[in-house]
Design a protein around this motif. Structure first.
Motif, PDB file in Angstrom:
ATOM      1  N   PRO A 151      -0.049  61.110 -21.343  1.00  0.00           N
ATOM      2  CA  PRO A 151      -0.262  60.082 -22.546  1.00  0.00           C
ATOM      3  C   PRO A 151       0.329  58.940 -22.614  1.00  0.00           C
ATOM      4  CG  PRO A 151       0.900  61.934 -23.215  1.00  0.00           C
ATOM      5  CD  PRO A 151       0.467  62.253 -21.658  1.00  0.00           C
ATOM      6  N   LEU A 152       0.078  57.727 -21.790  1.00  0.00           N
ATOM      7  CA  LEU A 152       0.447  56.539 -21.585  1.00  0.00           C
ATOM      8  C   LEU A 152       0.063  55.534 -22.375  1.00  0.00           C
ATOM      9  CD1 LEU A 152       1.027  56.596 -17.700  1.00  0.00           C
ATOM     10  CD2 LEU A 152       2.804  57.136 -19.238  1.00  0.00           C
ATOM     11  N   MET A 153       0.596  54.543 -22.775  1.00  0.00           N
ATOM     12  CA  MET A 153       0.203  53.548 -23.695  1.00  0.00           C
ATOM     13  C   MET A 153       0.617  52.098 -22.791  1.00  0.00           C
ATOM     14  SD  MET A 153       1.129  51.977 -27.415  1.00  0.00           S
ATOM     15  CE  MET A 153       0.583  53.382 -28.329  1.00  0.00           C
ATOM     16  N   ALA A 154      -0.554  51.385 -22.527  1.00  0.00           N
ATOM     17  CA  ALA A 154      -0.364  49.955 -21.889  1.00  0.00           C
ATOM     18  C   ALA A 154      -0.285  48.961 -23.223  1.00  0.00           C
ATOM     19  CB  ALA A 154      -1.693  49.690 -21.231  1.00  0.00           C
ATOM     20  N   VAL A 155       0.952  48.480 -22.874  1.00  0.00           N
ATOM     21  CA  VAL A 155       1.362  47.245 -23.897  1.00  0.00           C
ATOM     22  C   VAL A 155       2.003  46.025 -23.001  1.00  0.00           C
ATOM     23  CG1 VAL A 155       2.991  46.556 -25.932  1.00  0.00           C
ATOM     24  CG2 VAL A 155       2.002  49.229 -25.628  1.00  0.00           C
ATOM     25  N   GLY A 156       1.496  44.981 -23.655  1.00  0.00           N
ATOM     26  CA  GLY A 156       2.250  43.638 -22.981  1.00  0.00           C
ATOM     27  C   GLY A 156       0.987  42.874 -22.168  1.00  0.00           C
ATOM     28  N   GLY A 157       0.523  42.082 -22.743  1.00  0.00           N
ATOM     29  CA  GLY A 157      -0.750  41.429 -21.832  1.00  0.00           C
ATOM     30  C   GLY A 157      -1.941  42.005 -21.885  1.00  0.00           C
ATOM     31  N   VAL A 158      -2.108  43.168 -22.545  1.00  0.00           N
ATOM     32  CA  VAL A 158      -3.445  43.767 -22.695  1.00  0.00           C
ATOM     33  C   VAL A 158      -4.453  42.776 -23.655  1.00  0.00           C
ATOM     34  CG1 VAL A 158      -4.926  45.550 -23.643  1.00  0.00           C
ATOM     35  CG2 VAL A 158      -2.856  46.036 -22.310  1.00  0.00           C
ATOM     36  N   THR A 159      -5.602  42.539 -22.988  1.00  0.00           N
ATOM     37  CA  THR A 159      -6.403  41.509 -23.828  1.00  0.00           C
ATOM     38  C   THR A 159      -7.898  42.207 -23.701  1.00  0.00           C
ATOM     39  OG1 THR A 159      -7.188  40.108 -21.555  1.00  0.00           O
ATOM     40  CG2 THR A 159      -5.100  39.467 -22.818  1.00  0.00           C
ATOM     41  N   ILE A 160      -8.817  41.356 -24.357  1.00  0.00           N
ATOM     42  CA  ILE A 160     -10.171  41.566 -24.695  1.00  0.00           C
ATOM     43  C   ILE A 160     -10.932  41.725 -23.088  1.00  0.00           C
ATOM     44  CG2 ILE A 160     -11.153  39.336 -24.678  1.00  0.00           C
ATOM     45  CD1 ILE A 160     -12.570  42.658 -26.506  1.00  0.00           C
ATOM     46  N   ASP A 161     -10.211  40.847 -22.186  1.00  0.00           N
ATOM     47  CA  ASP A 161     -10.808  41.000 -20.831  1.00  0.00           C
ATOM     48  C   ASP A 161     -10.189  41.801 -19.749  1.00  0.00           C
ATOM     49  OD1 ASP A 161     -12.279  38.381 -21.273  1.00  0.00           O
ATOM     50  OD2 ASP A 161     -10.285  37.415 -21.338  1.00  0.00           O
ATOM     51  N   ASN A 162      -9.238  42.349 -20.197  1.00  0.00           N
ATOM     52  CA  ASN A 162      -8.713  43.648 -19.153  1.00  0.00           C
ATOM     53  C   ASN A 162      -8.443  45.003 -19.722  1.00  0.00           C
ATOM     54  OD1 ASN A 162      -6.307  43.389 -20.639  1.00  0.00           O
ATOM     55  ND2 ASN A 162      -5.289  42.272 -19.240  1.00  0.00           N
ATOM     56  N   ILE A 163      -8.717  45.012 -20.930  1.00  0.00           N
ATOM     57  CA  ILE A 163      -8.718  46.598 -21.548  1.00  0.00           C
ATOM     58  C   ILE A 163      -9.534  47.362 -20.965  1.00  0.00           C
ATOM     59  CG2 ILE A 163     -10.226  46.013 -23.710  1.00  0.00           C
ATOM     60  CD1 ILE A 163      -7.914  47.327 -25.429  1.00  0.00           C
ATOM     61  N   ALA A 164     -10.664  47.156 -20.630  1.00  0.00           N
ATOM     62  CA  ALA A 164     -11.578  48.254 -19.849  1.00  0.00           C
ATOM     63  C   ALA A 164     -11.116  48.743 -18.782  1.00  0.00           C
ATOM     64  CB  ALA A 164     -13.012  47.457 -19.958  1.00  0.00           C
ATOM     65  N   ALA A 165     -10.620  47.485 -17.856  1.00  0.00           N
ATOM     66  CA  ALA A 165     -10.168  47.902 -16.497  1.00  0.00           C
ATOM     67  C   ALA A 165      -8.737  48.856 -16.808  1.00  0.00           C
ATOM     68  CB  ALA A 165      -9.565  46.772 -15.819  1.00  0.00           C
ATOM     69  N   PHE A 166      -7.982  48.633 -17.544  1.00  0.00           N
ATOM     70  CA  PHE A 166      -6.981  49.643 -18.149  1.00  0.00           C
ATOM     71  C   PHE A 166      -7.396  51.014 -18.278  1.00  0.00           C
ATOM     72  CE2 PHE A 166      -4.179  45.913 -18.571  1.00  0.00           C
ATOM     73  CZ  PHE A 166      -3.056  46.111 -17.776  1.00  0.00           C
ATOM     74  N   LYS A 167      -8.627  51.045 -19.142  1.00  0.00           N
ATOM     75  CA  LYS A 167      -8.994  52.485 -19.364  1.00  0.00           C
ATOM     76  C   LYS A 167      -9.591  53.094 -18.524  1.00  0.00           C
ATOM     77  CE  LYS A 167     -11.631  55.112 -22.771  1.00  0.00           C
ATOM     78  NZ  LYS A 167     -11.950  55.000 -23.965  1.00  0.00           N
ATOM     79  N   LYS A 168     -10.367  52.294 -17.523  1.00  0.00           N
ATOM     80  CA  LYS A 168     -10.798  53.117 -16.454  1.00  0.00           C
ATOM     81  C   LYS A 168      -9.879  53.561 -15.235  1.00  0.00           C
ATOM     82  CE  LYS A 168     -15.212  50.242 -16.738  1.00  0.00           C
ATOM     83  NZ  LYS A 168     -15.934  48.969 -16.380  1.00  0.00           N
ATOM     84  N   ALA A 169      -8.720  52.986 -15.296  1.00  0.00           N
ATOM     85  CA  ALA A 169      -7.691  53.050 -14.505  1.00  0.00           C
ATOM     86  C   ALA A 169      -6.855  54.596 -15.175  1.00  0.00           C
ATOM     87  CB  ALA A 169      -6.471  52.148 -14.472  1.00  0.00           C
TER      88      ALA A 169
END
Length: 216
Positions: A151-169
């Protein structure tokens, strides 16, 4: 509250006046969607925003505190009804103890694999990796090798352009701040633009999730 009730997306309210924060919460409450609202302690009125926000919108929104650096801030936030605590660094043992006693979700920050594991060992419900944009989605994918999906949370520089890539990772939770809204939309009380912006993030996450399901 249980971590199973914690929403995928947390909206960070940093640098907003009391009136602006109340406006954003009112718009979110009207959307009837599951998001977290993080009121940062470097807002002058952070305790008042959390308290009044919970009184007015606590049934519709999950409101908590961010940029929690001290036990005093954690105590103030929880007294105001905060349901979660986020911080840009590790939490102390007294903060963990207070949060556990009061049923509040803890989201301390860590960066390296060792720091992340230490925070989970200390009792963190979720660990925030900050700043996420510095390492990018690949970092989370690499972490999943030895650790599995945590259960990790990505914070800092998450935008509409990269949020999907973070989720897929493999990222499970997301915190989005300044890129969420146009400041002018808040100042002009443009509720339609606020709701549209939030919905665009929720749509991106849903889309990434469905693509992930299809690939399995």
């Amino acid at each position: 509250m249980s971590i199973t009730d914690y929403p995928e997306l947390t909206i960070i309210l940093r640098g907003y006046s009391f009136e602006e924060a109340m406006f954003v919460m009112e718009e979110l409450a009207a959307m009837n969607t599951s998001v977290g609202i993080e009121v940062t302690t470097n807002n002058d009125d952070f305790a008042r925003i959390i308290t009044e926000g919970n009184k007015k919108f606590g049934q519709q929104l999950l409101i908590g505190a961010g940029t929690v650096l001290t036990f005093s801030q954690a105590d103030q936030a929880i007294a105001g009804g905060a349901k979660f605590l986020l911080g840009p660094k590790n939490f102390s043992t007294p903060i963990f103890s207070l949060a556990k006693e009061r049923g509040v979700v803890t989201v301390p920050s860590a960066f390296t694999p060792s720091e992340i594991q230490i925070m989970f060992d200390e009792g963190a419900d979720i660990v925030k990796v900050f700043p996420a944009v510095t390492v990018g989605p690949t970092y989370f994918k690499q972490l999943a090798g030895p650790f599995g999906i945590r259960p990790l949370m990505a914070v800092g520089g998450v935008t509409i352009d990269n949020i999907a890539a973070f989720k897929k990772a493999g990222v499970v939770y997301f915190g989005v701040g300044s890129s969420m809204f146009q400041k002018a939309d808040i100042q002009n009380r443009n509720g339609q633009a606020i709701r549209k912006s939030i919905q665009s993030y929720l749509d991106k996450l849903a889309e990434a999730g469905s693509e992930e399901d299809e690939s399995h």
